[in-house]
Scaffold this motif. Structure first.
Motif: not given
Length: 279
Positions: A206-212, A214-221
């Motif tokens: 998995v491309d490291p840029q895509f991983q970063s 993905w993890f930057r996107e915050k999920l709602p509560s």
């Protein structure tokens, strides 16, 4: 001047000064000489060492287990005695140590093959080896073989691996990079704790840029998730998808027939009571 002085005015002859029981005197003299012999440094040290060995038998066995664990090779009984400096003990004490050593669960005893030219007594023959919690697991290949033969998907503790393989860390790190094992590590110091078998074919890059991203996107509560999904025309998994079953009424329960357990004391009133119950 006579060597025998009178006592209370009575002269004592040479025969009267002799001991009335010469055998008892000789026995006391021999006992005194024997006690003196035990007080010599060499004899006292030997007796003290023998008594100390008997009191600390389990401690010596623990040292023997540590010695075999560190060497990782079979050792003879004489080599164990030399390491523990017990080679000067009496033969009876050495035999007792041998029996106690063979009963230990962490030690594997292998009897020597019978030989007619054997100069040592039978109880001195054979080898002793450390028995690990995972016997034979001491290389990458043997670790993978052990994990593949496990009948379930439970984890394998690193402590059990380390018991028979002290320098396991480089091999575990390499197997983890090759995606052949899964490693659970501690959060504090990132040390391996448990391992599982892994399959390299299931790993995809998995491309490291895509991983970063993905993890930057915050999920709602969890509380806002159903409302946001409803705005998008979707339903949360926590909401029932079929509401038709809510309007269905449960079938009416059948009433049990009432049983009369009354005790009739007046038989001549039975007919009147039955007519009253029918009403």
């Amino acid at each position: 001047m006579s060597p025998l002085k009178p006592t209370n005015g009575v002269k004592r002859s040479a025969s009267s000064t002799a001991s009335p029981n010469p055998g008892k005197t000789n026995e006391k003299r021999q006992k005194r000489e024997g006690n003196h012999a035990l007080t010599t440094p060499a004899a006292a040290a030997a007796v003290a060492a023998s008594q100390d060995f008997g009191l600390h038998m389990s401690t010596h066995v623990t040292y023997a287990v540590d010695f075999l664990k560190a060497k990782r090779t079979p050792k003879t009984l004489q080599e164990i005695f030399d390491h523990l400096t017990l080679q000067h003990l009496p033969e009876k004490s050495q035999m007792g140590f041998m029996f106690y050593l063979q009963k230990q669960s962490r030690i594997l005893f292998k009897p020597a093959p019978k030989s007619k030219n054997e100069k040592l007594p039978p109880w001195r023959t054979g080898t002793y080896e450390f028995r690990a919690k995972l016997p034979g697991v001491n290389t990458k290949e043997t670790l993978l073989e052990y994990l593949q033969k496990k009948p379930d998907a439970s984890c394998t503790s690193i402590k059990d691996i380390k018991d028979g393989w002290p320098d396991f860390e480089p091999a575990v790190d390499q197997l983890e990079k090759e995606h052949r094992i899964l490693v659970q590590r501690t959060k504090k110091d990132n040390q391996p704790k448990n391992v599982w078998l892994d399959d390299p074919s299931l790993h995809h890059f998995v491309d490291p840029q895509f991983q970063s991203m993905w993890f930057r996107e915050k999920l709602p509560s969890a509380d806002d998730m159903p409302r946001l999904l409803h705005q998008l025309g979707q339903k949360a998994t926590s909401v029932p998808t079929n509401n038709a079953n809510r309007n269905l009424k449960a079938p009416p329960k059948k009433k049990k027939a009432r049983q009369s357990n009354k005790r009739l004391e007046n038989e001549h009133m039975r007919g009147l009571l039955e007519q009253f119950e029918k009403r």
